[in-house]
Design an enzyme around this catalytic site. Structure first.
Site, PDB file in Angstrom:
ATOM      1  N   LYS A   1       0.793  -1.070   0.090  1.00  0.00           N
ATOM      2  CA  LYS A   1      -0.081   0.087  -0.081  1.00  0.00           C
ATOM      3  C   LYS A   1       0.802   1.239  -0.118  1.00  0.00           C
ATOM      4  CE  LYS A   1      -4.062  -2.406   2.249  1.00  0.00           C
ATOM      5  NZ  LYS A   1      -4.855  -2.421   3.147  1.00  0.00           N
TER       6      LYS A   1
ATOM      7  N   ASP B   1     -10.286   1.977   3.040  1.00  0.00           N
ATOM      8  CA  ASP B   1     -10.103   1.132   4.387  1.00  0.00           C
ATOM      9  C   ASP B   1     -10.889   1.595   5.444  1.00  0.00           C
ATOM     10  OD1 ASP B   1      -8.702  -0.963   3.150  1.00  0.00           O
ATOM     11  OD2 ASP B   1      -6.817  -0.412   3.923  1.00  0.00           O
TER      12      ASP B   1
HETATM   13  P1  NDP Z   1       0.771  -5.834  10.233  1.00  0.00           P
HETATM   14  O1  NDP Z   1       1.741  -6.919   9.798  1.00  0.00           O
HETATM   15  O2  NDP Z   1       0.992  -4.458   9.785  1.00  0.00           O
HETATM   16  O3  NDP Z   1       0.594  -5.496  11.823  1.00  0.00           O
HETATM   17  C1  NDP Z   1       0.154  -6.659  12.572  1.00  0.00           C
HETATM   18  C2  NDP Z   1      -0.106  -6.381  14.111  1.00  0.00           C
HETATM   19  O4  NDP Z   1      -0.377  -7.667  14.642  1.00  0.00           O
HETATM   20  C3  NDP Z   1       1.147  -5.743  14.799  1.00  0.00           C
HETATM   21  O5  NDP Z   1       0.544  -4.718  15.785  1.00  0.00           O
HETATM   22  C4  NDP Z   1       1.669  -6.718  15.722  1.00  0.00           C
HETATM   23  O6  NDP Z   1       2.257  -6.451  16.754  1.00  0.00           O
HETATM   24  C5  NDP Z   1       0.442  -7.552  16.048  1.00  0.00           C
HETATM   25  N1  NDP Z   1       0.673  -8.924  16.307  1.00  0.00           N
HETATM   26  C6  NDP Z   1       0.872  -9.993  15.380  1.00  0.00           C
HETATM   27  N2  NDP Z   1       0.793 -11.190  15.998  1.00  0.00           N
HETATM   28  C7  NDP Z   1       0.541 -10.813  17.500  1.00  0.00           C
HETATM   29  C8  NDP Z   1       0.225 -11.623  18.545  1.00  0.00           C
HETATM   30  N3  NDP Z   1       0.537 -13.050  18.292  1.00  0.00           N
HETATM   31  N4  NDP Z   1      -0.015 -10.950  19.570  1.00  0.00           N
HETATM   32  C9  NDP Z   1      -0.407  -9.744  19.740  1.00  0.00           C
HETATM   33  N5  NDP Z   1      -0.146  -9.013  18.895  1.00  0.00           N
HETATM   34  C10 NDP Z   1       0.317  -9.425  17.529  1.00  0.00           C
HETATM   35  O7  NDP Z   1      -0.961  -6.280   9.687  1.00  0.00           O
HETATM   36  P2  NDP Z   1      -2.097  -5.469   9.293  1.00  0.00           P
HETATM   37  O8  NDP Z   1      -2.241  -4.317  10.016  1.00  0.00           O
HETATM   38  O9  NDP Z   1      -2.028  -5.142   8.020  1.00  0.00           O
HETATM   39  O10 NDP Z   1      -3.388  -6.509   9.330  1.00  0.00           O
HETATM   40  C11 NDP Z   1      -3.641  -7.040  10.524  1.00  0.00           C
HETATM   41  C12 NDP Z   1      -5.005  -7.830  10.318  1.00  0.00           C
HETATM   42  O11 NDP Z   1      -5.918  -7.182   9.801  1.00  0.00           O
HETATM   43  C13 NDP Z   1      -4.596  -9.203   9.593  1.00  0.00           C
HETATM   44  O12 NDP Z   1      -5.334 -10.108  10.219  1.00  0.00           O
HETATM   45  C14 NDP Z   1      -5.178  -8.732   8.460  1.00  0.00           C
HETATM   46  O13 NDP Z   1      -5.831  -9.838   7.510  1.00  0.00           O
HETATM   47  C15 NDP Z   1      -6.529  -7.951   8.880  1.00  0.00           C
HETATM   48  N6  NDP Z   1      -7.055  -6.938   7.762  1.00  0.00           N
HETATM   49  C16 NDP Z   1      -8.438  -6.916   7.277  1.00  0.00           C
HETATM   50  C17 NDP Z   1      -8.839  -6.104   6.467  1.00  0.00           C
HETATM   51  C18 NDP Z   1     -10.264  -6.131   6.202  1.00  0.00           C
HETATM   52  O14 NDP Z   1     -10.805  -5.708   5.226  1.00  0.00           O
HETATM   53  N7  NDP Z   1     -11.041  -7.072   6.817  1.00  0.00           N
HETATM   54  C19 NDP Z   1      -8.136  -5.130   5.956  1.00  0.00           C
HETATM   55  C20 NDP Z   1      -6.787  -4.882   6.433  1.00  0.00           C
HETATM   56  C21 NDP Z   1      -6.224  -6.029   7.305  1.00  0.00           C
HETATM   57  P3  NDP Z   1       3.920  -6.085  16.922  1.00  0.00           P
HETATM   58  O15 NDP Z   1       3.953  -4.628  16.403  1.00  0.00           O
HETATM   59  O16 NDP Z   1       4.125  -6.191  18.368  1.00  0.00           O
HETATM   60  O17 NDP Z   1       4.542  -6.991  15.983  1.00  0.00           O
END
Ligand code: NDP
Length: 268
Positions: free
Chosen positions: A76, A110
């Site tokens: 993005k 979004d």
């Molecule tokens: P990113 O990879 O940018 O961010 C991931 C986030 O998840 C970080 O804050 C990370 O924390 C946290 N995280 C990952 N694993 C864990 C865990 N085990 N425990 C706690 N925190 C965790 O992902 P996105 O923001 O792009 O996407 C996140 C989710 O949103 C996905 O499931 C994606 O499919 C969904 N999504 C859905 C959309 C929709 O239209 N429905 C649109 C966009 C996204 P840390 O910083 O500590 O690593």
């Protein structure tokens, strides 16, 4: 699973979603359902683009005559950089998920999709807890702030939450623990559910009227939503937001109302 094309082998089409990985994307199915419902003969395909190849891939698709492209993880920001013109929200967040290749114009649907996915819910107060500080949290925080929510933010790595808030000037209270007390909306933007992992939440502390919202989705409820529903909370997964951000993209491209019911049905 979609038929996935390498961008170098992109077929003749007008619409696509690009990402990496992309085989799991539901966007082709959803947009093809929308085209069918509106009697349009356009096609929409899934195209794999590896990191570092976004500009080259978009140039190529534009040359082939592609008109509308959706962009998903992790491209993005690169899509934003490729565009010559942007909508106001894209400029604010510096990420694009929807492009018009003919005008080299990018927008981001979004936040709008998230806000519209909450239509029909009533909330006891305007206090939201956002869990996670990754790419999707950027749009969610902006959408909540624009809609006058008081926001609490928790992330496993607190420094990322601090950086997100200061970089974009969000007004959010950063929590050291995911304390759900007093929040009528609890939004999980982490990808923990995708791995079946649990967040350290004390669900018994929730307001009984709260909505637990997981941006992730899969077959059945995610672990986050299973735990919330066991406490009797209302739950919502990411399909409605996926539909609404897609509907906003459809309306951006076609300037006619999107067939939301058919698009949502294609995701079930
Ligand atoms: P990113 O990879 O940018 O961010 C991931 C986030 O998840 C970080 O804050 C990370 O924390 C946290 N995280 C990952 N694993 C864990 C865990 N085990 N425990 C706690 N925190 C965790 O992902 P996105 O923001 O792009 O996407 C996140 C989710 O949103 C996905 O499931 C994606 O499919 C969904 N999504 C859905 C959309 C929709 O239209 N429905 C649109 C966009 C996204 P840390 O910083 O500590 O690593």
């Amino acid at each position: 699973m979609n038929t996935v094309y390498r961008w170098q082998d992109a077929p003749s089409s007008e619409f696509a979603v690009i990402g990496h990985p992309i085989s799991h994307s539901l966007s082709p199915k959803m947009h093809m359902a929308a085209f069918a419902a509106r009697g349009m003969s356009s096609s929409y395909v899934a195209i794999e683009v590896h990191p570092g190849e976004v500009a080259e891939a978009l140039d190529h698709l534009a040359t082939l005559g592609y008109f509308g492209v959706n962009v998903t993880v992790p491209h993005k920001e690169d899509a934003y950089a490729w565009c010559h013109e942007h909508s106001e929200v894209a400029v604010k967040l510096r990420v694009c998920n929807t492009l018009d290749l003919r005008r080299r114009f990018g927008t981001n649907t979004d936040g709008e999709g998230f806000a519209r996915s909450l239509d029909g819910f009533t909330f006891e107060n305007r206090r939201a807890l956002v869990l996670g500080a990754g790419g999707s949290a950027r749009s969610i925080l902006d959408s909540l702030q624009s809609n006058h929510w008081h926001i609490s933010l928790w992330n496993r790595t607190q420094s990322r939450a601090d950086a997100l808030v200061s970089e974009f000037g969000f007004e959010a209270e950063i929590l050291s623990l995911p304390d759900i007390i007093g929040h009528s909306l609890i939004v999980n933007t982490t990808s923990a559910s995708l791995d079946g992992q649990r967040l350290p939440i004390r669900w018994a502390d929730a307001m009984p009227s709260a909505l637990a919202y997981d941006l992730a989705y899969g077959k059945g409820l995610t672990t986050f939503l299973v735990d919330a529903s066991e406490q009797g909370l209302a739950v919502l997964d990411g399909r409605r937001m996926l539909m609404e951000q897609g509907a906003a993209a459809f309306e951006f491209w076609w300037n006619v109302p999107a067939p939301r019911a058919e698009m949502l049905a294609a995701l079930q």
